[in-house]
Motif scaffolding. Structure first.
Motif, PDB file in Angstrom:
ATOM      1  N   MET A  85     -63.983  11.344  34.679  1.00 55.14           N
ATOM      2  CA  MET A  85     -64.547  11.079  33.357  1.00 55.14           C
ATOM      3  C   MET A  85     -65.610  12.136  33.067  1.00 55.14           C
ATOM      4  O   MET A  85     -66.439  12.448  33.927  1.00 55.14           O
ATOM      5  N   VAL A  86     -65.562  12.691  31.861  1.00 54.17           N
ATOM      6  CA  VAL A  86     -66.535  13.699  31.433  1.00 54.17           C
ATOM      7  C   VAL A  86     -67.280  13.167  30.217  1.00 54.17           C
ATOM      8  O   VAL A  86     -66.660  12.758  29.226  1.00 54.17           O
ATOM      9  N   ILE A  87     -68.604  13.155  30.312  1.00 54.94           N
ATOM     10  CA  ILE A  87     -69.472  12.778  29.194  1.00 54.94           C
ATOM     11  C   ILE A  87     -70.037  14.075  28.623  1.00 54.94           C
ATOM     12  O   ILE A  87     -70.725  14.819  29.322  1.00 54.94           O
ATOM     13  N   SER A  88     -69.761  14.365  27.361  1.00 56.90           N
ATOM     14  CA  SER A  88     -70.214  15.624  26.759  1.00 56.90           C
ATOM     15  C   SER A  88     -70.940  15.353  25.449  1.00 56.90           C
ATOM     16  O   SER A  88     -70.798  14.286  24.841  1.00 56.90           O
ATOM     17  N   TRP A  89     -71.721  16.348  25.004  1.00 55.10           N
ATOM     18  CA  TRP A  89     -72.495  16.222  23.773  1.00 55.10           C
ATOM     19  C   TRP A  89     -72.744  17.600  23.192  1.00 55.10           C
ATOM     20  O   TRP A  89     -72.588  18.623  23.863  1.00 55.10           O
TER      21      TRP A  89
END
Length: 322
Positions: free
Chosen positions: A126-130
């Motif tokens: 899982m990748v959390i990006s912003w």
């Protein structure tokens, strides 16, 4: 040696005539400031490269630390494999209000913390990006891994630094749970202040324009007592330059590299500039023919040299000493 001052100028006789000339020629405030208000940040979560969820956090008018109906949003249930991502309640609210997809807090200048939980099944990533460009101005936002008691572990990372993402890969045979502290802290701000005084010319000190440049831009005028200030400035590199027509300032500008504390007594003195124009049809006057600029209240000695002997009796008229 005999001098007579006439309307058309000086009538001079002899080798040299000297004369002492005494020059007695006599807001809308735009301040760089920080406005605290609403701001949102979005986190995009992907699971094995596919969109999984979009989380929101930030500050909103009317929000609290608890679940706020109409402002916050509950997180959906976990996937069949147990994958999930959500903000955990910091007030210990009961389920389902302890797992939020949107978690907004009230507007504040205090350091504020969000608790992010990421759960990933075995063999998944899982990748959390912003988007770093959407982070609130005037704040520093960080993320840090946390233990099961929500104590920070390891280094804090600035959300504005690249890569703008957190990656969680599970190579174990069990469901992996990761916890992160997301913090928003107001950047410290500083001020530049001082007094402006004017010498000569009769101008009003409120007419002086002070220009701030560098990491922020602003202008201001002093008040009737000559006091000025620039406030709400983040740490950085700045210049302040005063200006007013027909005035020279000491110092001509001030620089701050970096500005990392309040700067007081940053004073300026404006000195009126007087023009002396010299015209002469004969010989070599001093100052020379032309226009010369002097500080207000400067005393100069003006003279002209005649080629005629004193016994010659020839007179020269030099005009235009003003």
């Amino acid at each position: 040696m005999r001098n007579r001052l006439k309307k058309e100028g000086w009538i001079m006789q002899g080798k040299k005539v000297a004369m002492v000339v005494l020059l007695l020629l006599m807001a809308i405030m735009v301040i760089s400031f920080r406005a605290y208000g609403e701001w949102p940040v979005s986190f995009n979560a992907t699971l094995n490269g596919s969109n999984y969820a979009t989380l929101e956090w930030g500050m909103k008018e009317g929000a609290t630390d608890n679940f706020d109906n109409g402002i916050d949003a509950l997180a959906p249930p976990a996937s069949p494999d147990g994958d999930n991502v959500y903000f955990s309640s910091i007030t210990g609210e009961p389920s389902p209000y302890n797992k939020l997809l949107k978690d907004y807090r009230g507007i504040s200048e205090e350091t504020t913390t969000w608790r992010l939980v990421v759960k990933v099944a075995s063999g998944k990533t899982m990748v959390i990006s912003w988007d770093g460009g959407t982070l609130p101005s005037g704040w520093v936002c960080t993320w840090q891994e946390a233990d099961s008691n929500w104590n920070g572990v390891g280094d804090e990372h600035n959300l504005s630094d690249t890569p703008n993402q957190i990656e969680v890969s599970n190579t174990t045979g069990d469901l992996l749970t990761k916890r992160y502290l997301i913090k928003a802290q107001v950047l410290p701000t500083y001020s530049i202040s001082g007094t402006v005084t004017l010498q000569g010319g009769g101008a009003d000190v409120t007419e002086v324009l002070l220009t701030l440049s560098g990491d922020a831009s602003a202008t201001t005028n002093p008040d009737a007592q000559g006091n000025y200030s620039f406030t709400g400035l983040s740490e950085g590199e700045y210049w302040v330059t005063p200006s007013l027509n027909k005035y020279r300032f000491e110092p001509p500008f001030r620089s701050y590299n970096p500005l990392n504390s309040d700067q007081t007594n940053q004073d300026y003195t404006g000195i009126y500039q007087c023009d002396l124009t010299v015209n002469s049809a004969h010989d070599d006057p001093d100052p020379s023919v032309g226009t010369h600029t002097y500080d207000w209240n400067t005393q100069i000695t003006a003279s002209v040299t005649s080629p005629a002997d004193q016994t010659d009796g020839t007179r020269y008229i030099c005009t235009g000493w003003t």
